[in-house]
Write an enzyme that holds these catalytic residues in place. Sequence first.
Site, short mmCIF file in Angstrom:
data_model
loop_
_atom_site.label_atom_id
_atom_site.label_comp_id
_atom_site.label_asym_id
_atom_site.label_seq_id
_atom_site.Cartn_x
_atom_site.Cartn_y
_atom_site.Cartn_z
N GLY B 174 21.89 44.86 40.18
CA GLY B 174 23.23 44.55 39.68
C GLY B 174 24.09 45.79 39.47
N TYR B 210 29.19 40.91 49.01
CA TYR B 210 30.63 40.98 48.81
C TYR B 210 31.25 39.59 48.74
CZ TYR B 210 30.18 45.95 50.02
OH TYR B 210 29.84 47.28 50.04
#
Lengths: 234, 234
Positions: B174, B210
């Site tokens: 993350g 993305y």
Amino acid sequence: MAAAAPPPPPTSAPVTLPESDPSGNTLFTRIRLATVDDVPHIHKLIHEMAVFEHLIHLFEATPESLANTLFPENPLPPFSSFTVFLLELSYMPFPPTPQNEHFTPILKSIHLDVPIEDPGREMFRSKAIDVSVLGSDVIVGGFVLFFPNYSTFLAKPGFYIEDIFVRECYRRKGLGKILLSAVVSQAAKMGYGRVEWVVLDWNVNAIKFYEQMGAQILPEWRICRLTGVAWNIL
Amino acid sequence: MAAAAPPPPPTSAPVTLPESDPSGNTLFTRIRLATVDDVPHIHKLIHEMAVFEHLIHLFEATPESLANTLFPENPLPPFSSFTVFLLELSYMPFPPTPQNEHFTPILKSIHLDVPIEDPGREMFRSKAIDVSVLGSDVIVGGFVLFFPNYSTFLAKPGFYIEDIFVRECYRRKGLGKILLSAVVSQAAKMGYGRVEWVVLDWNVNAIKFYEQMGAQILPEWRICRLTGVAWNIL
């Protein structure tokens, strides 16, 4: 991002400043830094570009929003932020321009087989030079908007061209090359590494023109875009 | 231009600053503006990125050239030119940071199933905080380099991300999202319109990541590049 919409390769090569040509077959060109007074013309040019690209639904700019963002109250020095070169055209030679600290206008001329009919002449008349001084109207024919980018691999800045645009009636005359060359010359003068821009993959005329100018088209890279509406998920 | 090489989607969501965790299963993260003192680490990160992308033949940056171009003698204000956020990591919580005129560091933490083995620990030790103060090393885990771009259709600036990179042993945690979010938050704070970057079309993990972050991948645009060697033809 908005598109680059250049003319195809020039049919006549630019030459340096001949004398005035009363036949109207010589078009004199000047590239200069735009100022806040040019915003109404810049706005109209961007609008024409959006129409050309069938992207009018994405067009939100107003003369006010352009003025506020391109010419803010505390501007950064030219070339260190968003910079606009304006292409002006005249059938009489431009007067010599004094040296400027940041940028000395670039004067060239092109030979035309026949004078150009410009239906937008009234709308794109430049106020930068009085007609009574020059003996001819000065018409805004296009623009290029660019700003610095950076390559970490080169450890050098470059320029990114956001828009390059020549009005329809003036295309195929080499004016796109004059605009692009002005940015490239400035990059070379500043010791920069690259000049980059993007093109739509279906715009084969533009791609051919860019390749003839010596540009590489990079096939593998894709643009990713996050807009305001998606920001709340982060 | 160099590539964005992000980690795939996070397996554990970032949470806000818990207490120190002596088990070593909590990794504390800090995003701060890089300074010229960070250039040796930034240089090594860019080098690792070039290796990851098989683009080492394009890598010309030296610590000196990076320092001269990213941190010039007369710098522009942060965010108005090339800007680097550094990602620092520690197994002890970072001390609270005083408000800063330009940017207040962003503190977060992530839970790890097991502590991370970092073979580059020595090489990437940050000197920003003394180990005797924090009770733990601070390690540089990644960076993001970005700068303003401009949309003429929106008449608004945005940010363009040139590089976003997390060191290999810290991926899939993350941390890429923490870096990207920091840029997006800054864009939102400044009223900007978009955040953009590019990705290699074969990097399917990155593209998936993305898209999950809410980004659009624009399929039709191609990058055009003119380098110094081609400039003489213009």
